[in-house]
Design a protein around this motif. Structure first.
Motif, PDB file in Angstrom:
ATOM      1  N   ILE A 154      12.650  11.272   2.488  1.00 47.18           N
ATOM      2  CA  ILE A 154      13.545  10.723   1.468  1.00 47.18           C
ATOM      3  C   ILE A 154      13.746   9.229   1.663  1.00 47.18           C
ATOM      4  O   ILE A 154      13.623   8.432   0.726  1.00 47.18           O
ATOM      5  N   VAL A 155      14.040   8.828   2.901  1.00 50.46           N
ATOM      6  CA  VAL A 155      14.289   7.412   3.186  1.00 50.46           C
ATOM      7  C   VAL A 155      13.045   6.581   2.932  1.00 50.46           C
ATOM      8  O   VAL A 155      13.113   5.475   2.378  1.00 50.46           O
ATOM      9  N   SER A 156      11.865   7.103   3.322  1.00 50.37           N
ATOM     10  CA  SER A 156      10.617   6.375   3.114  1.00 50.37           C
ATOM     11  C   SER A 156      10.369   6.118   1.629  1.00 50.37           C
ATOM     12  O   SER A 156      10.000   4.997   1.233  1.00 50.37           O
ATOM     13  N   GLY A 157      10.559   7.164   0.823  1.00 49.19           N
ATOM     14  CA  GLY A 157      10.317   7.016  -0.606  1.00 49.19           C
ATOM     15  C   GLY A 157      11.273   6.053  -1.263  1.00 49.19           C
ATOM     16  O   GLY A 157      10.868   5.121  -1.976  1.00 49.19           O
ATOM     17  N   PHE A 158      12.576   6.226  -1.018  1.00 43.75           N
ATOM     18  CA  PHE A 158      13.558   5.385  -1.692  1.00 43.75           C
ATOM     19  C   PHE A 158      13.588   3.964  -1.140  1.00 43.75           C
ATOM     20  O   PHE A 158      14.041   3.052  -1.830  1.00 43.75           O
ATOM     21  N   GLY A 179       8.036   5.863  -9.323  1.00 45.27           N
ATOM     22  CA  GLY A 179       8.253   5.900  -7.873  1.00 45.27           C
ATOM     23  C   GLY A 179       8.712   7.260  -7.397  1.00 45.27           C
ATOM     24  O   GLY A 179       8.268   7.751  -6.345  1.00 45.27           O
ATOM     25  N   VAL A 180       9.604   7.886  -8.155  1.00 42.20           N
ATOM     26  CA  VAL A 180      10.092   9.222  -7.780  1.00 42.20           C
ATOM     27  C   VAL A 180       8.961  10.243  -7.856  1.00 42.20           C
ATOM     28  O   VAL A 180       8.822  11.105  -6.974  1.00 42.20           O
ATOM     29  N   ILE A 181       8.138  10.150  -8.894  1.00 41.36           N
ATOM     30  CA  ILE A 181       6.992  11.059  -9.014  1.00 41.36           C
ATOM     31  C   ILE A 181       6.047  10.868  -7.824  1.00 41.36           C
ATOM     32  O   ILE A 181       5.550  11.837  -7.230  1.00 41.36           O
ATOM     33  N   ALA A 182       5.821   9.617  -7.462  1.00 40.33           N
ATOM     34  CA  ALA A 182       4.939   9.323  -6.322  1.00 40.33           C
ATOM     35  C   ALA A 182       5.500   9.893  -5.028  1.00 40.33           C
ATOM     36  O   ALA A 182       4.745  10.396  -4.186  1.00 40.33           O
ATOM     37  N   MET A 183       6.811   9.829  -4.855  1.00 35.60           N
ATOM     38  CA  MET A 183       7.439  10.372  -3.652  1.00 35.60           C
ATOM     39  C   MET A 183       7.245  11.886  -3.577  1.00 35.60           C
ATOM     40  O   MET A 183       6.973  12.442  -2.504  1.00 35.60           O
ATOM     41  N   ALA A 205       0.031  -2.754   2.098  1.00 36.69           N
ATOM     42  CA  ALA A 205       0.114  -1.855   0.936  1.00 36.69           C
ATOM     43  C   ALA A 205       1.350  -2.175   0.100  1.00 36.69           C
ATOM     44  O   ALA A 205       1.290  -2.211  -1.134  1.00 36.69           O
ATOM     45  N   ILE A 206       2.471  -2.422   0.783  1.00 40.18           N
ATOM     46  CA  ILE A 206       3.705  -2.749   0.066  1.00 40.18           C
ATOM     47  C   ILE A 206       3.558  -4.079  -0.658  1.00 40.18           C
ATOM     48  O   ILE A 206       3.959  -4.224  -1.821  1.00 40.18           O
ATOM     49  N   ILE A 207       2.958  -5.073   0.028  1.00 38.37           N
ATOM     50  CA  ILE A 207       2.764  -6.386  -0.592  1.00 38.37           C
ATOM     51  C   ILE A 207       1.877  -6.276  -1.824  1.00 38.37           C
ATOM     52  O   ILE A 207       2.189  -6.826  -2.888  1.00 38.37           O
ATOM     53  N   ILE A 208       0.758  -5.533  -1.685  1.00 38.71           N
ATOM     54  CA  ILE A 208      -0.159  -5.381  -2.816  1.00 38.71           C
ATOM     55  C   ILE A 208       0.533  -4.662  -3.964  1.00 38.71           C
ATOM     56  O   ILE A 208       0.405  -5.047  -5.138  1.00 38.71           O
ATOM     57  N   THR A 209       1.290  -3.609  -3.640  1.00 41.25           N
ATOM     58  CA  THR A 209       2.000  -2.858  -4.681  1.00 41.25           C
ATOM     59  C   THR A 209       3.004  -3.739  -5.405  1.00 41.25           C
ATOM     60  O   THR A 209       3.065  -3.756  -6.650  1.00 41.25           O
ATOM     61  N   ILE A 210       3.790  -4.491  -4.644  1.00 42.33           N
ATOM     62  CA  ILE A 210       4.818  -5.331  -5.256  1.00 42.33           C
ATOM     63  C   ILE A 210       4.193  -6.478  -6.050  1.00 42.33           C
ATOM     64  O   ILE A 210       4.687  -6.847  -7.117  1.00 42.33           O
ATOM     65  N   MET A 211       3.074  -7.029  -5.529  1.00 46.79           N
ATOM     66  CA  MET A 211       2.373  -8.071  -6.295  1.00 46.79           C
ATOM     67  C   MET A 211       1.955  -7.534  -7.658  1.00 46.79           C
ATOM     68  O   MET A 211       2.114  -8.200  -8.686  1.00 46.79           O
ATOM     69  N   GLY A 212       1.411  -6.321  -7.647  1.00 40.27           N
ATOM     70  CA  GLY A 212       0.997  -5.714  -8.910  1.00 40.27           C
ATOM     71  C   GLY A 212       2.163  -5.436  -9.825  1.00 40.27           C
ATOM     72  O   GLY A 212       2.104  -5.695 -11.040  1.00 40.27           O
ATOM     73  N   LEU A 213       3.261  -4.937  -9.265  1.00 42.90           N
ATOM     74  CA  LEU A 213       4.436  -4.631 -10.082  1.00 42.90           C
ATOM     75  C   LEU A 213       5.038  -5.901 -10.671  1.00 42.90           C
ATOM     76  O   LEU A 213       5.463  -5.917 -11.832  1.00 42.90           O
ATOM     77  N   ILE A 214       5.094  -6.966  -9.853  1.00 41.63           N
ATOM     78  CA  ILE A 214       5.636  -8.225 -10.353  1.00 41.63           C
ATOM     79  C   ILE A 214       4.778  -8.763 -11.487  1.00 41.63           C
ATOM     80  O   ILE A 214       5.277  -9.243 -12.512  1.00 41.63           O
ATOM     81  N   GLY A 215       3.448  -8.675 -11.319  1.00 40.57           N
ATOM     82  CA  GLY A 215       2.551  -9.128 -12.377  1.00 40.57           C
ATOM     83  C   GLY A 215       2.740  -8.338 -13.654  1.00 40.57           C
ATOM     84  O   GLY A 215       2.829  -8.909 -14.753  1.00 40.57           O
ATOM     85  N   PHE A 244       2.091   3.614  -5.743  1.00 40.30           N
ATOM     86  CA  PHE A 244       3.353   4.073  -5.148  1.00 40.30           C
ATOM     87  C   PHE A 244       3.096   5.215  -4.166  1.00 40.30           C
ATOM     88  O   PHE A 244       3.662   5.248  -3.063  1.00 40.30           O
ATOM     89  N   THR A 245       2.244   6.155  -4.571  1.00 41.15           N
ATOM     90  CA  THR A 245       1.964   7.321  -3.726  1.00 41.15           C
ATOM     91  C   THR A 245       1.359   6.890  -2.388  1.00 41.15           C
ATOM     92  O   THR A 245       1.785   7.349  -1.324  1.00 41.15           O
ATOM     93  N   LEU A 246       0.361   6.013  -2.438  1.00 39.67           N
ATOM     94  CA  LEU A 246      -0.277   5.554  -1.204  1.00 39.67           C
ATOM     95  C   LEU A 246       0.702   4.778  -0.330  1.00 39.67           C
ATOM     96  O   LEU A 246       0.730   4.951   0.890  1.00 39.67           O
TER      97      LEU A 246
END
Length: 780
Positions: free
Chosen positions: A747-751, A713-717, A665-675, A417-419
């Motif tokens: 703020i917008v980027s994180g959320f 996600g909030v911690i990562a932001m 990065a978003i695709i990889i993150t979401i793939m991992g989260l979905i898994g 999330f941070t990256l």
């Protein structure tokens, strides 16, 4: 062999898990390979010269009396200093000027507009450009000699040997004394032919007019800093009445990567993209670690049975590491296919010629696969091989096993999330800055302007061409200039009666005709622009910008007699008839500097302002008129907007590449989260059934499954925002004109990432949340 059978059995049994891991790793590896190809290309610039450690470029910095302006650095030097430096300083073995104008080359009816390198006879001794034919030692010292590249030979001589033959340079005939290979793409020195310095225009022979680059070669084992101390005042000694310029050496190997002032440069982008490659690979490995540790509970019985029948820990460790390496091998194969497919697009984007030859990189790729396999599979292998068989076969062991690495998984998800948020913030700010550069008023109108170069031998026809073009109703205005309006060609000091000796500064100049102001819609602060109604403007008038007036420290500039480049062959004098409001004569990386315009009726640059929406049709008409009036020159053109855009090519490239990396990065993150969400949902399926029976709604269940990821996600932001702010603030310092980083971008980027991830998790969780409790409680 048994381990291989187990591996392939696991692959076929868990296809979704396998695809997730292999595709995620393949994306990370492919991205890393492409970036490292570019990094390798950048680091190799100018490295082919055998004397690379002894070659330097002479540069200067200058202080100004204007306290609002920073110290100015430049590599543009007078050509006349070359001989002086060699004669005066024994540490310098060779010196050569490098002027880079363009001229028309022709041979028996064939011609081309070619880029020249006006150099001293030492040039080919200093630089390792490949000789095809001729004698490099004498080629640039023979009378009326010229050195051409194989590119010119192919075009003008049909690839026949050109050595010893004649070629026309404008209206003069030269003998071809040598043929060399065209400079490679990873050379910052580019030319089509070399012309001996003694035949260069007089402006290149000045010791005061800055008109090109100046290179020197030091003897072996000479300390650059000692030479810097000796040459610092060479220019000032020769030009005591001019602006003080302090000379220093810049290593040739640093020119491409490092800024002239030592602060930043392309090396920053090399570091940035190297880190990005590492980050993407780390994110892909994180997915593997998370999914592998999560699936440990599924393989508990397998591990328990193997340990009960005598398997040792090292055997299990080898099995799991082997699985990880095999995953990496399959991912590498897929990533090579990705690279082959994507590389042509990347080359188009970069304007480069990057190549990926597997045979040349196989050893690196092999080591790479091993490192990735061990890095991604190391923890899961140690974790799973270390499980104790006692209790593994009990029905309640699954949750206990799953909970052990949960802290690590949370940490790794937070890193992902941070990256990802960091990438989104950076690309947002870069987009914001590039948009600012593209839309910031430059002080002149650059829309729908076509630029046509006029060769020296036909420049006297430029005003005839202008007159004919103005008959076209789709052409609003036409103007002529000696030089490009967005790039300084030469600069020198300015003098005037009553000048304070302590006021010293460099001034750029250009020669333009009376329609220059009209074509670019320049605003006058005082006085008037050049006019055909005032014939004396051609010989005794000039227009300066507001910055020049400010630097001069005068309140009433109109009527003031000024002289540019006094006591040189380029000296020009004139009365100030007008002050034009500041407009950008350079990129927005630099501040606006003093500038002076003189009047002319001819010019090597023709600027044509075309009516909105009529460009395509009008270009054909311009081509026809051009061919009728100047049949001896090949028609070529460019757009002023494109010229301006080139100033920000590196930023545009960074923006585009970072955008794609962010998407990956978003695709990889979401793939991992979905898994993880899928496995988490599967593990808690009975809990979900019980909650539904007790009255929990679908929304409550989805919120329960997603709450942990939202918190991470909030911690990562919170973690990524200050890091991104520091890095982007450092990057923005490269621009004199830059945007502010507003809080809402962070703020917008994180959320936005949290929201996108939440949407993917909801889609994954909604099926389980809507299942009939009677079915979920039977789930095994």
């Amino acid at each position: 062999m048994n381990d291989f059978r187990i591996f392939f059995r696991q692959v076929m049994k868990n296809k979704i898990y396998t695809i997730n891991n292999i595709v995620g790793l393949a994306i990370g590896i492919a991205c890393s390979i492409i970036i490292m190809l570019w990094v390798e290309h950048e680091l190799g610039f100018d490295r082919f010269h055998k004397n690379i450690d002894q070659l330097y470029r002479i540069c200067f910095y200058t202080d100004t009396n204007n306290t609002d302006e920073k110290v100015f650095y430049s590599p543009v030097m007078p050509g006349g200093l070359a001989e002086i430096l060699v004669e005066k300083y024994p540490e310098i073995s060779h010196a050569s000027f490098f002027g880079n104008p363009s001229w028309n080359l022709s041979n028996q009816g064939k011609e081309m507009f070619a880029s020249a390198g006006i150099v001293h006879s030492d040039f080919l001794d200093m630089f390792s450009f490949s000789l095809i034919s001729g004698n490099a030692a004498t080629a640039l010292s023979e009378p009326k000699s010229i050195v051409i590249t194989d590119k010119v030979e192919r075009k003008l001589f049909n690839s026949e040997p050109a050595l010893g033959k004649s070629i026309m340079l404008g209206n003069s005939q030269f003998s071809i004394a040598a043929v060399i290979k065209a400079p490679p793409v990873n050379s910052h020195i580019q030319f089509d032919f070399l012309l001996p310095y003694q035949f260069s225009p007089e402006v290149f022979k000045s010791t005061s007019i800055k008109s090109g680059q100046l290179f020197v070669m030091l003897h072996d084992n000479i300390d650059m800093q000692n030479v810097n101390k000796k040459i610092i005042s060479v220019y000032n000694d020769l030009n005591p009445d001019g602006s003080p310029n302090y000379l220093f050496l810049q290593p040739l190997k640093d020119i491409h990567l490092h800024a002239i002032d030592g602060q930043g440069g392309r090396i920053v982008y090399v570091y940035i993209f190297s880190l990005l490659a590492l980050f993407i690979l780390v994110m892909a490995c994180i997915n593997y670690v998370n999914m592998s540790t999560a699936r440990a509970s599924v393989r508990t019985k397998e591990i328990a049975v193997k340990k009960v029948i005598g398997a040792r820990r090292y055997q299990l460790l080898i099995q799991f590491l082997l699985e990880s390496v095999l995953f990496s091998v399959f991912a590498l194969i897929l990533s090579i296919l990705f690279v082959k497919l994507v590389l042509p697009f990347v080359n188009t984007l970069l304007g480069e010629q990057l190549e990926f030859v597997v045979a040349e990189h196989w050893s690196t790729l092999l080591i790479f696969v091993m490192i990735v396999g061990i890095a991604a599979g190391g923890y899961p292998a140690f974790f799973m091989s270390g499980l104790i068989p006692v209790g593994l076969l009990k029905s309640n062991s699954t949750n206990k096993i799953y909970s052990k690495p949960s802290v690590l998984r949370k940490l790794l998800v937070t890193v992902q999330f941070t990256l990802s948020i960091f990438f989104i913030i950076c690309v947002s700010i870069i987009y914001y800055q590039i948009h600012f550069l593209q839309t910031k008023p430059l002080g002149f109108d650059h829309d729908n302007v076509v630029i046509i170069p006029i060769h020296n031998k036909v420049v006297d026809k430029s005003h005839v061409l202008k007159k004919e073009l103005l008959k076209n109703i789709n052409i609003k205005s036409v103007t002529l200039a000696q030089f490009d309006m967005t790039q300084w060609q030469a600069s020198a000091g300015l003098s005037w009666p009553g000048k304070d000796p302590d006021i010293v500064f460099d001034v750029g100049f250009n020669r333009v005709d009376e329609d220059y102001q009209k074509t670019f819609n320049l605003e006058m602060a005082q006085g008037r622009f050049f006019s055909s109604e005032h014939p004396s403007d051609l010989s005794n008038a000039c227009v300066v910008n507001e910055e020049a007036v400010k630097a001069m420290g005068i309140s009433e500039p109109l009527g003031k007699q000024i002289t540019w480049a006094e006591n040189s062959m380029m000296e020009m004098s004139g009365v100030i008839i007008g002050v034009v409001k500041n407009y950008h004569t350079e990129s927005l990386h630099k501040p606006i500097r003093p500038f002076v315009l003189y009047n002319t009726v001819n010019g090597g640059q023709l600027y044509i302002k075309v009516q909105q929406g009529q460009m395509h049709k009008t270009l054909d008409e311009i081509h026809k008129v051009f061919s009728d009036i100047i049949p001896d020159q090949e028609f070529s053109f460019t757009f002023l907007d494109d010229v301006i855009y080139r100033h920000y090519k590196m930023e545009e490239f960074t923006r585009t590449i970072l955008l794609y990396i962010t998407l990956l990065a978003i695709i990889i993150t979401i793939m991992g989260l979905i898994g993880l969400a899928a496995f988490n949902t599967e593990r808690r399926i009975k809990e979900i059934g019980v909650r539904k029976i007790l009255g929990a709604s679908v929304t409550d269940i989805i919120a329960g499954l997603s709450r942990e990821f939202i918190l991470l996600g909030v911690i990562a932001m919170i973690i990524s925002s200050p890091i991104a702010y520091w890095i982007m603030n450092t990057w923005l310092q490269n621009f004199t004109f830059r945007v502010d980083m507003h809080w809402w971008i962070f703020i917008v980027s994180g959320f936005s990432l949290i929201g996108l991830s939440l949407f993917a998790l909801i889609l994954q969780s909604i099926n389980a949340a809507t299942l009939n409790p009677a079915k979920t409680l039977k789930y095994e």
